[in-house]
Design a protein around this motif. Structure first.
Motif, short mmCIF file in Angstrom:
data_model
loop_
_atom_site.label_atom_id
_atom_site.label_comp_id
_atom_site.label_asym_id
_atom_site.label_seq_id
_atom_site.Cartn_x
_atom_site.Cartn_y
_atom_site.Cartn_z
N ARG A 125 -4.09 17.73 7.96
CA ARG A 125 -4.45 16.48 8.59
C ARG A 125 -3.19 15.98 9.29
O ARG A 125 -2.11 16.01 8.70
N VAL A 126 -3.31 15.62 10.55
CA VAL A 126 -2.12 15.10 11.22
C VAL A 126 -1.93 13.66 10.77
O VAL A 126 -2.82 12.83 10.97
N PRO A 127 -0.81 13.34 10.13
CA PRO A 127 -0.64 11.99 9.58
C PRO A 127 -0.48 10.95 10.68
O PRO A 127 -0.23 11.28 11.84
N PRO A 128 -0.61 9.67 10.34
CA PRO A 128 -0.56 8.62 11.38
C PRO A 128 0.86 8.36 11.87
O PRO A 128 1.83 8.66 11.17
N PHE A 129 0.97 7.80 13.07
CA PHE A 129 2.29 7.39 13.60
C PHE A 129 2.73 6.06 12.97
O PHE A 129 3.91 5.80 12.88
N VAL A 130 1.74 5.23 12.60
CA VAL A 130 2.09 3.91 12.05
C VAL A 130 2.03 3.98 10.52
O VAL A 130 0.99 4.27 9.95
N LEU A 131 3.17 3.72 9.88
CA LEU A 131 3.22 3.75 8.41
C LEU A 131 3.05 2.35 7.83
O LEU A 131 2.56 2.20 6.72
N HIS A 132 3.48 1.35 8.56
CA HIS A 132 3.38 -0.04 8.12
C HIS A 132 3.49 -0.89 9.38
O HIS A 132 3.68 -0.33 10.48
N GLN A 179 0.87 -1.19 0.00
CA GLN A 179 0.00 0.00 0.00
C GLN A 179 0.89 1.23 0.00
O GLN A 179 1.98 1.19 0.59
N PRO A 180 0.46 2.35 -0.62
CA PRO A 180 1.29 3.56 -0.54
C PRO A 180 1.43 4.01 0.91
O PRO A 180 0.50 3.88 1.71
N ILE A 181 2.60 4.52 1.26
CA ILE A 181 2.85 4.95 2.64
C ILE A 181 2.26 6.35 2.84
O ILE A 181 2.45 7.25 2.02
N ASP A 182 1.56 6.51 3.97
CA ASP A 182 0.81 7.75 4.24
C ASP A 182 1.72 8.81 4.88
O ASP A 182 1.83 8.89 6.10
N VAL A 183 2.38 9.59 4.03
CA VAL A 183 3.29 10.62 4.57
C VAL A 183 2.63 11.99 4.46
O VAL A 183 1.70 12.17 3.66
N PRO A 184 3.09 12.98 5.28
CA PRO A 184 2.44 14.30 5.26
C PRO A 184 2.48 14.93 3.87
O PRO A 184 3.47 14.79 3.15
#
Ligand SMILES: Cc1cc2nc3c(=O)[nH]c(=O)nc-3n(C[C@H](O)[C@H](O)[C@H](O)COP(=O)(O)OP(=O)(O)OC[C@H]3O[C@@H](n4cnc5c(N)ncnc54)[C@H](O)[C@@H]3O)c2cc1C
Length: 495
Positions: free
Chosen positions: A435-442, A328-333
């Motif tokens: 949007r504050v991005p998530p702490f968990v990327l994978h 999955q694409p990584i959710d970065v800011p």
């Protein structure tokens, strides 16, 4: 009152900190290798907590492309060292306090500044050395707004302090939103979604106070206007409290001390990518291993890890670290970091540049500028050397979005003896739509600097580091009851 509360909490955090890591699930072998990318306060604090939770056998590699400390840095001017990055620490920064005690470093009170606010034509407010005079000056210009803002701030700070008890009990959160929800419900989550301007207007604060006092303080701390999110605004206003402190000989010592005490391998290299690789285990299970690729000079190398903690800013617009081969694409800011120049100048400030023609000497030691001032500087303050007892030379620290240049320097200082300048990608460019991005990327890939999109301070990074290490621990050993527990709101917290 605050001191007593602070002390109690501090001991509670230290005591409960021992209880966080219960005996891990014996059927799951511990991780062998963990990578931390970045050796600023986030990475150093993460290394400290990872060592605490995973024990002495795990190998912790910390990658650093620049200097240990990152945005904690000092510069020498006229023979004295001054902080040229993050300078002050809030009195309620309990994690940073704990680090300083653990490392045997010395706290040093930051000198109280006398603030003057310039609106482009004149100083609209000038602080005095006398409390009672300030009190009447503030009432004269802003009514009781300053007291109402203080109470508003204390209410939020009080709720935010719950994080220490939750973390001490081992609770962790996959997103900032979940963390804020537990601390203060929807009200708290909304803090990152509307501006400080709106938040203060809602509680009846005058536009004059917001523009002049709040606006100039946000420009001094974050270089932005009152449209930053209310959480950033609150953090910024906290920096006006007395009892701010700093570390004797330089704040950067916290980072080098934590890395040393956590017994990490420091790898001086620039990480270029993190790649997901599937590897079979002897028992047939297939696990993800993260390959960290890095550059040392012209040479590339890599290491393979069970867990990776990214403790450096990531900007999707200008990615320095690529995430490859993930399903999955990584959710970065999505946003950018803001550029800020810090210039140390040994010289006499030209008070008439600020239309100051007072009869006596110019007393303010901090100059804030309103957003309407059109000024090319964000603010300036007198800087104290990091070493106690050094004879003070009058060094001003000037903050600006662009380099001051010869002309800017000449406007501000009729004469100067020395100049040192640093350029920072200081913090995210805030807007309430962020949007504050998530702490968990994978699975076992974490991003601590996601927290900066709510607010960027040393203590916020230490909180993110502890949260990241707890997440890694609980997810590795499948202790999922300690993650994203929303019933925590019911825990009674006496501060
Ligand atoms: C001028 C200024 C003043 C500030 N004032 C204050 C203050 O008074 N009080 C306060 O609490 N906060 C302040 N802050 C904010 C505070 O400095 C930050 O919130 C905090 O230092 C961020 O720490 P960090 O470890 O997350 O990031 P950083 O300190 O930026 O550390 C990240 C590290 O990662 C390294 N790195 C980056 N990319 C890679 C890569 N690809 N490979 C390997 N290494 C990499 C970098 O070299 C850096 O050392 C200030 C910030 C600035 C810029």
């Amino acid at each position: 009152m605050v001191k007593f509360r602070e002390l109690n909490l501090f001991f509670l955090v230290v005591w409960l900190g021992r209880a966080v890591t219960e005996t891990p699930n014996a059927e799951i072998p511990p991780p062998e290798r963990i990578a931390v990318i970045g050796a600023g306060i986030g990475g150093a604090a993460a290394a400290h907590f990872l060592r605490q939770y995973f024990g002495r056998d795990v190998q912790i590699d910390v990658y650093e492309s620049g200097t240990v400390g990152g945005r904690l840095a000092k510069a020498t001017i006229s023979g004295q060292d001054h902080e040229i990055g993050a300078a002050t620490i809030h009195p309620l920064s309990l994690h940073i306090k704990e680090f300083v005690q653990l490392l045997g470093l010395k706290e040093r009170k930051h000198p109280n500044n006398l603030l003057a606010v310039y609106d482009g034509e004149q100083f609209v407010f000038e602080e005095s050395e006398w409390f009672i005079i300030n009190f009447f000056k503030l009432i004269w210009r802003y009514g009781f707004d300053f007291l109402r803002v203080k109470m508003w701030l204390e209410n939020y700070q009080h709720k935010f302090m719950r994080i220490y008890q939750y973390q001490a009990q081992g609770y962790s959160f996959t997103t900032m939103e979940k963390l804020l929800q537990v601390l203060g419900g929807d009200n708290f989550v909304q803090m990152t979604k509307h501006s400080i301007d709106e938040a203060l207007q809602e509680v009846g604060i005058s536009q004059r106070f917001i523009d002049e006092m709040v606006g100039s303080i946000i420009r001094l701390t974050y270089g932005e206007g009152v449209n930053v999110n209310a959480f950033v605004g609150m953090t910024s206003l906290s920096e006006t409290e007395s009892d701010l402190w700093t570390v004797e000989e330089g704040n950067q010592l916290i980072c080098s001390g934590l890395l040393y005490s956590a017994k990490v391998n420091l790898i001086k290299g620039k990480v270029t990518s993190v790649d997901a690789k599937e590897r079979p285990r002897r028992n047939g299970e297939v696990v993800t291993v993260y390959e960290v690729n890095y550059l040392v000079g012209p040479h590339t190398d890599y290491g393979a890890y069970d867990i990776v903690i990214v403790a450096a800013p990531i900007q999707s617009s200008d990615p320095e670290i690529h995430f490859r081969a993930f399903s999955q694409p990584i959710d970065v800011p999505r946003g950018r970091y803001q550029q800020k120049f810090v210039t140390l100048v040994e010289g006499r400030l030209n008070a008439s540049f600020f239309s100051y023609h007072g009869a006596g000497p110019f007393r303010p030691t901090t100059i804030g500028t309103t957003v309407h001032s059109g000024n090319f500087i964000l603010g300036a303050s007198v800087s104290a050397p990091v070493t106690r007892g050094t004879p003070p030379a009058r060094v001003w620290k000037v903050l600006s979005p662009e380099p001051l240049g010869e002309e800017g320097l000449r406007h501000l200082f009729p004469s100067y003896a020395a100049v040192r300048q640093a350029q920072w990608l200081a913090h995210p460019r805030y807007s309430p739509d962020d949007r504050v991005p998530p702490f968990v990327l994978h699975d076992q890939l974490y991003h601590l600097n996601a927290i900066e999109w709510a607010a960027s301070t040393l203590e916020m990074m230490a909180i993110a580091a502890k949260n990241g290490a707890l997440l890694a621990h609980h997810r590795w050993f499948r202790q999922l009851d300690k993650i994203d527990q929303d019933t925590l709101q019911e825990v009674k917290v006496e501060l």
